[in-house]
Design an enzyme around this catalytic site. Structure first.
Site, mmCIF file in Angstrom:
data_model
loop_
_atom_site.group_PDB
_atom_site.id
_atom_site.type_symbol
_atom_site.label_atom_id
_atom_site.label_comp_id
_atom_site.label_asym_id
_atom_site.label_seq_id
_atom_site.Cartn_x
_atom_site.Cartn_y
_atom_site.Cartn_z
ATOM 1 N N ASP A 113 -13.539 -5.673 14.669
ATOM 2 C CA ASP A 113 -14.690 -6.368 15.248
ATOM 3 C C ASP A 113 -14.409 -6.850 16.668
ATOM 4 O OD1 ASP A 113 -16.276 -6.181 12.819
ATOM 5 O OD2 ASP A 113 -14.837 -7.605 11.980
ATOM 6 N N ASP B 286 -7.505 -3.871 15.725
ATOM 7 C CA ASP B 286 -8.467 -4.767 15.094
ATOM 8 C C ASP B 286 -9.803 -4.025 15.121
ATOM 9 O OD1 ASP B 286 -9.774 -7.320 14.303
ATOM 10 O OD2 ASP B 286 -10.545 -7.230 16.349
#
Length: 237
Positions: free
Chosen positions: A71, A69
């Site tokens: 953020d 991922d």
């Protein structure tokens, strides 16, 4: 006369007791509450792992596809999101549905994002192994993007290991990352959110939790380890 004296005494006693109660109720919270060795030693039952332990667990395995991922996992990107909120919807989260915000975020505002040290360590380890690196994000897709270039530069990822960022988007009631993890045959996936871990598990991949920084604009903070997954120590930065 004696009755009057007794009445006055009772009134004085009642007044004194009332003052004591009021004083106790309005007393400030103690500045120093203290602690004990038991409190200091208390830990949640979490499956903590280090980057070195993850590397050791992969020893002897052939190069594979691994995913991250973006953020709060490899980038502390709150500065861009904070600016987006102030610019497009100061009083709400509606900016997250605004295409103008995503155009800005995906095309330059990550220059204000801070690479996380845990991201550097993990990516360097996987590059050394010869793994193929994928980034799968819940951000909305835009016509153009500079996120891939930013990530490749920030984490010194060779072109042979780097793949363009996958913008899975966000759809209510659907984990949009699952199909991409399956399609790319990702074996290990790192993320800070619950849906990162569940997406990995849904496709039989190893989901490993990265801690979200406590000053992230993305609230509430998730409960790391709630699924019994591995959680990387000191991964909040």
């Amino acid at each position: 006369m004696r009755k009057i004296t007794l009445a006055l005494s009772a009134a004085c006693l009642l007044f004194s007791l009332n003052n004591a109660v009021v004083a106790r109720a309005s007393a400030p919270t103690p500045l120093y509450t203290g602690t004990t060795a038991a409190i200091l030693a208390e830990q949640a039952p979490i499956h903590w792992v280090s980057v070195a332990q993850i590397e050791n667990s992969l020893m002897g395995r052939a190069p594979m596809a691994v995913g991250f991922d973006i953020d709060d996992t490899v980038l502390f990107s709150s500065p861009g999101f904070w600016r987006g909120k102030k610019t497009f919807s100061p009083a709400s989260e509606e900016y997250l549905k605004n295409p103008e915000f995503w155009e800005k975020m995906n095309n330059g505002w990550d220059e204000f994002s801070i690479p996380k040290e845990v991201g550097r360590a993990l990516i360097a380890m996987h590059v050394k192994r010869g793994d193929s690196i994928y980034f799968v994000t819940g951000r909305s897709q835009t016509k153009t993007e500079t996120v891939s270039k930013t990530l490749q530069g920030d984490f010194a990822i060779p072109s042979a290991n780097m793949n363009p960022v996958i913008f899975a988007g966000d759809k209510a009631g659907q984990n949009t990352k699952t199909q991409w993890l399956e399609q790319k045959n990702i074996k290990v996936f790192y993320g800070d959110s619950d849906n990162d871990i569940t997406a990995a598990r849904d496709v039989g991949a190893r989901g490993i939790r990265v801690l979200r920084a406590s000053n992230s604009t993305y609230r509430p903070l998730p409960m790391a380890g709630a699924f019994g997954e591995e959680v990387i120590v000191n991964s909040e930065y």
